[in-house]
Write a protein that holds these residues in place. Structure first.
Motif, mmCIF file in Angstrom:
data_model
loop_
_atom_site.group_PDB
_atom_site.id
_atom_site.type_symbol
_atom_site.label_atom_id
_atom_site.label_comp_id
_atom_site.label_asym_id
_atom_site.label_seq_id
_atom_site.Cartn_x
_atom_site.Cartn_y
_atom_site.Cartn_z
ATOM 1 N N ALA A 1 -0.850 10.139 -13.950
ATOM 2 C CA ALA A 1 0.316 10.935 -13.581
ATOM 3 C C ALA A 1 1.034 10.317 -12.383
ATOM 4 O O ALA A 1 2.274 10.304 -12.326
ATOM 5 N N THR A 2 0.265 9.793 -11.428
ATOM 6 C CA THR A 2 0.865 9.131 -10.274
ATOM 7 C C THR A 2 1.602 7.866 -10.702
ATOM 8 O O THR A 2 2.734 7.604 -10.286
ATOM 9 N N GLY A 3 0.950 7.061 -11.542
ATOM 10 C CA GLY A 3 1.573 5.827 -12.015
ATOM 11 C C GLY A 3 2.865 6.080 -12.765
ATOM 12 O O GLY A 3 3.857 5.349 -12.598
ATOM 13 N N VAL A 4 2.889 7.122 -13.591
ATOM 14 C CA VAL A 4 4.104 7.458 -14.339
ATOM 15 C C VAL A 4 5.215 7.876 -13.381
ATOM 16 O O VAL A 4 6.386 7.491 -13.546
ATOM 17 N N ALA A 5 4.876 8.660 -12.360
ATOM 18 C CA ALA A 5 5.884 9.071 -11.374
ATOM 19 C C ALA A 5 6.467 7.852 -10.665
ATOM 20 O O ALA A 5 7.686 7.784 -10.416
ATOM 21 N N TYR A 6 5.621 6.879 -10.346
ATOM 22 C CA TYR A 6 6.111 5.678 -9.677
ATOM 23 C C TYR A 6 6.975 4.832 -10.617
ATOM 24 O O TYR A 6 7.980 4.253 -10.190
ATOM 25 N N LEU A 7 6.596 4.741 -11.887
ATOM 26 C CA LEU A 7 7.426 4.003 -12.840
ATOM 27 C C LEU A 7 8.816 4.623 -12.927
ATOM 28 O O LEU A 7 9.833 3.918 -12.975
ATOM 29 N N ARG A 8 8.875 5.944 -12.953
ATOM 30 C CA ARG A 8 10.179 6.613 -13.013
ATOM 31 C C ARG A 8 11.017 6.279 -11.777
ATOM 32 O O ARG A 8 12.218 5.996 -11.867
ATOM 33 N N ALA A 9 10.375 6.314 -10.599
ATOM 34 C CA ALA A 9 11.110 6.043 -9.364
ATOM 35 C C ALA A 9 11.563 4.588 -9.296
ATOM 36 O O ALA A 9 12.692 4.291 -8.879
ATOM 37 N N ARG B 1 2.632 -6.962 -4.126
ATOM 38 C CA ARG B 1 2.900 -5.675 -4.765
ATOM 39 C C ARG B 1 3.217 -4.654 -3.674
ATOM 40 O O ARG B 1 2.700 -4.744 -2.557
ATOM 41 N N ALA B 2 4.023 -3.682 -4.009
ATOM 42 C CA ALA B 2 4.448 -2.711 -3.005
ATOM 43 C C ALA B 2 3.646 -1.415 -3.044
ATOM 44 O O ALA B 2 3.464 -0.765 -2.017
ATOM 45 N N LEU B 3 3.161 -1.014 -4.230
ATOM 46 C CA LEU B 3 2.566 0.316 -4.380
ATOM 47 C C LEU B 3 1.109 0.256 -4.825
ATOM 48 O O LEU B 3 0.727 -0.610 -5.618
ATOM 49 N N THR B 4 0.350 1.200 -4.314
ATOM 50 C CA THR B 4 -1.025 1.416 -4.745
ATOM 51 C C THR B 4 -1.129 2.806 -5.361
ATOM 52 O O THR B 4 -0.692 3.793 -4.753
ATOM 53 N N VAL B 5 -1.686 2.876 -6.547
ATOM 54 C CA VAL B 5 -1.989 4.170 -7.164
ATOM 55 C C VAL B 5 -3.448 4.458 -6.822
ATOM 56 O O VAL B 5 -4.365 3.967 -7.481
ATOM 57 N N ALA C 1 4.564 -4.452 -12.562
ATOM 58 C CA ALA C 1 4.012 -5.530 -11.744
ATOM 59 C C ALA C 1 3.895 -5.148 -10.280
ATOM 60 O O ALA C 1 3.245 -5.856 -9.504
ATOM 61 N N GLN C 2 4.518 -4.037 -9.875
ATOM 62 C CA GLN C 2 4.459 -3.601 -8.482
ATOM 63 C C GLN C 2 3.302 -2.647 -8.208
ATOM 64 O O GLN C 2 3.106 -2.221 -7.073
ATOM 65 N N LEU C 3 2.515 -2.321 -9.233
ATOM 66 C CA LEU C 3 1.463 -1.311 -9.081
ATOM 67 C C LEU C 3 0.070 -1.929 -9.123
ATOM 68 O O LEU C 3 -0.217 -2.814 -9.929
ATOM 69 N N GLU C 4 -0.787 -1.435 -8.251
ATOM 70 C CA GLU C 4 -2.214 -1.724 -8.307
ATOM 71 C C GLU C 4 -2.946 -0.392 -8.271
ATOM 72 O O GLU C 4 -2.579 0.501 -7.492
ATOM 73 N N GLY D 1 0.768 -1.239 0.000
ATOM 74 C CA GLY D 1 0.000 0.000 0.000
ATOM 75 C C GLY D 1 0.793 1.280 0.000
ATOM 76 O O GLY D 1 0.251 2.349 0.325
ATOM 77 N N ALA D 2 2.053 1.243 -0.377
ATOM 78 C CA ALA D 2 2.829 2.489 -0.436
ATOM 79 C C ALA D 2 2.244 3.399 -1.513
ATOM 80 O O ALA D 2 2.080 2.992 -2.657
ATOM 81 N N ASP D 3 1.927 4.619 -1.136
ATOM 82 C CA ASP D 3 1.341 5.580 -2.078
ATOM 83 C C ASP D 3 1.707 6.988 -1.628
ATOM 84 O O ASP D 3 0.850 7.750 -1.176
ATOM 85 N N PRO D 4 2.989 7.346 -1.728
ATOM 86 C CA PRO D 4 3.406 8.652 -1.201
ATOM 87 C C PRO D 4 2.705 9.835 -1.842
ATOM 88 O O PRO D 4 2.425 10.832 -1.168
ATOM 89 N N LEU D 5 2.405 9.764 -3.142
ATOM 90 C CA LEU D 5 1.719 10.897 -3.775
ATOM 91 C C LEU D 5 0.253 10.955 -3.360
ATOM 92 O O LEU D 5 -0.317 12.045 -3.216
#
Length: 641
Positions: A258-266, A233-237, A279-282, A195-199
């Motif tokens: 926009a959030t998903g793209v930021a996470y892909l970059r990171a 999975r580690a991140l939730t958008v 594969a880490q995003l939901e 559930g990591a979702d810093p944005l």
């Protein structure tokens, strides 16, 4: 008889094909009877409904309407067609078999701060149809050190756990991973999402977790999961913060992109490949009682993310978006909350038909506090009925092929893509949040919607329409106290009417009675029932009790009945014909009897309106008028604070 494909066999073969022009001519005739003159396309336009995001729902769709040309003819989003289930652009579903094999994952949320009571609720859910858990951890829910107690007796290799811990994501994630290791859950068997979702946390609270580099901290969790816990999975958008701030469907989608793209970059900067990062995003979206918009939103979301993944170099198999749909908290009402069961049922249907992988049905009392066992039972059984009794998941993309749904999906995708591009031009999602761009646009969308709610063009059953002033309030245990966030606001459709009803409740508590309005219903029932019902609903939406004396037949009896009613305002209700005969005399008599304010249900024009005003009518109430403004002014006039 064997019919060959080239025989052109059709059940309608004996009937001539109807044209759009023929249909429009028929519509013209109907509109003329209603007093509207419109020809050709204008006749069709007269029956269209404007939506947010510049979208329009039209009365007729044909095969030619299935898609709309977007910017550059639609090329930025790739091919406009829906494709096939399990294949790019994934409009028809992220998996080849859709949810037809196992149905969607029934995911229920738990936020009780008492770990033992949370455990009782968790076990009851898992024993009765729920297949995964969504746990709110931290100040807003379970304490982190209570996670082990809350998950006692849970087979963690069978029941995926999804965390929602906001700024406490790091410690909560480490505690959950410790539990997996302590209970001997194999790394490949552990499932769920940390559930990591810093944005998303930044959007809600103006803080983003780790003060050093929240995206880097989330990326570390993703690398850990990819290496040591392949099932997690580690991140939730999470797009709910934007929906709950009043955003439109396209804004919700654009912010999630926009959030998903930021996470892909990171994640790729941290060393993960594009496929591993995807594969880490939901993705989490709101499902509303507007079933078609919900269906189109989920289908458009998959198309949009497939395009992003393609541009980023991901293989087609890695571009399918994993979706978690949650019934909207914005649509939930605090008055007549039982109606929320119907809203969440329609929303869950839309989520399932739209192809969500996981669906959370919020309990009907969610807006009132911590749900009780009955509410949780109804929530989980909603999915069970749709899956087991209605067999909703046995058909892949049941809305596919509907020209309306295909067109709405396409238009919504282009509107969301335009908003996503604007966020990217502003420097990315974090920058757009920090500059106020996102907040301003969401607020503008909410202002537009609030106007529709105030005028009851978007009705709320049990609140703005058919309210029940005599209903017993439903009381629930208060949730954990949460510090006031400094991020995006959280809105509800019922908030303006709830404020009015709260004023009425306070007046009732102090005086022993609610503010009243006398309905001067003139003439026989056939003449006054329609407008009397309209006026009663209108005033009750503001907590004002209607009083009606059926013996009112003329100005004298109306004045006497008003004096005996205990009301200080009155509203005339009848047909236009009887208004012409009696309204002026009755309005004058009511004013002489002490009416502080006299309303008339209807919308007279010209000289007749001026005559009514000279006789004492102060204002007119009618369909499409600003109900919130009228009711607020009435309560102000009565001194109801």
């Amino acid at each position: 008889m064997t019919v060959q494909p080239d025989d052109g066999f059709s059940l309608a073969a004996e009937f001539p094909d109807a044209t759009r022009e023929q249909w429009q001519r028929l519509v013209e005739g109907v509109l003329r009877k209603a007093g509207t003159v419109a020809e050709g396309p204008a006749a069709e336009e007269a029956l269209s409904t404007a939506l947010l995001d510049g979208l329009t729902t039209r009365p007729l769709y044909t095969a030619e309407d299935a898609t709309a040309a977007g910017p550059d003819g639609g090329r930025p989003l790739g091919p406009a067609g829906p494709g096939y289930p399990g294949f790019p652009p994934f409009v028809r579903g992220g998996r080849v078999a859709g949810t037809a094999v196992t149905g969607w994952d029934v995911r229920q949320r738990h936020a009780h701060p008492d770990p033992r009571r949370a455990n009782d609720a968790v076990l009851a859910d898992l024993e009765n149809g729920v297949t995964s858990l969504w746990l709110t951890v931290g100040p807003a829910g379970l304490p982190i050190d209570g996670l082990a107690t809350a998950l006692e007796g849970v087979y963690l290799d069978l029941a995926p756990v999804v965390l929602d811990a906001g700024t406490e994501t790091g410690p909560a994630a480490r505690e959950l991973l410790r539990l997996y290791a302590e209970r001997g859950v194999a790394p490949h068997a552990a499932m769920g999402n940390l559930g990591a979702d810093p944005l998303g946390t930044l959007a809600r609270t103006h803080t983003a977790g780790d003060p050093a580099d929240p995206l880097a901290a989330a990326a570390e969790l993703a690398v850990l999961c990819a290496r040591d816990h392949p099932g997690i999975r580690a991140l939730t958008v999470d797009a709910l913060p934007y929906h709950e701030a009043g955003g439109s469907a396209a804004q919700e989608l654009g912010c999630s992109l926009a959030t998903g793209v930021a996470y892909l970059r990171a994640l790729t900067a941290a060393g993960l490949g594009t496929e591993a990062a995807c594969a880490q995003l939901e993705f989490r979206y709101a499902a509303t009682a507007d079933q078609f918009l919900t269906i189109a939103k989920l289908r458009a979301a998959r198309r949009l993310w497939a395009r992003v993944a393609e541009v980023c170099g991901a293989t087609p198999g890695a571009a399918a978006q994993r979706q978690h749909a949650v019934t909207s908290s914005v649509m939930m009402t605090r008055r007549d909350p039982w109606v929320n069961m119907l809203r969440t049922t329609v929303a869950a249907l839309g989520a399932g038909v739209g192809g969500a992988d996981s669906v959370t049905v919020l309990p009907f009392d969610d807006a009132l506090g911590l749900p009780d066992a009955f509410a949780r039972r109804i929530a989980r059984n909603t999915s069970s009925i749709l899956l087991e009794e209605s067999h909703l998941a046995r058909v892949i993309d049941p809305a596919g092929g509907s020209w309306y749904v295909e067109r709405l999906t396409d238009e919504l995708a282009h509107a969301a893509w335009a908003w996503f591009q604007e966020i990217e031009r502003a420097g990315g999602h974090a920058a757009a949040l920090g500059s106020g761009l996102v907040g301003e646009r969401l607020a503008d969308a909410w202002r537009q919607r609030s106007a529709r709610l105030a005028t009851r063009k978007e009705p709320i059953t049990g609140v703005s329409e058919f309210p029940n002033l005599a209903e017993e309030p439903v009381r629930r245990e208060a949730p954990a106290a949460v510090p006031t966030p400094g991020g995006l606001p959280r809105v509800r459709r019922d908030e303006a009417y709830e404020e009015l009803r709260a004023r009425s409740d306070a007046h009732l508590a102090v005086t022993g009675s609610r503010p009243r309005v006398f309905l001067a219903a003139l003439g026989p029932a056939a003449a006054h029932t329609g407008r009397a019902t309209f006026a009663a609903n209108l005033f009750q939406a503001g907590g004002i009790e209607p009083v009606h004396d059926p013996a009112t037949v003329d100005a004298e009896s109306a004045a006497a009945a008003f004096a005996a009613s205990g009301a200080t305002i009155a509203c005339l209700c009848s047909s236009d014909a009887l208004y012409a005969e009696q309204a002026e005399a009755v309005a004058t008599a009511l004013k002489e009897a002490g009416a502080d304010r006299v309303f008339l249900a209807g919308k007279p024009r010209g000289e007749q309106r001026e005559a009514f005003e000279r006789a004492g009518v102060d204002a007119f109430v009618f369909a499409g008028g600003d109900a919130v403004a009228v009711l607020s002014s009435v309560l102000d006039r009565m001194g109801v604070v």
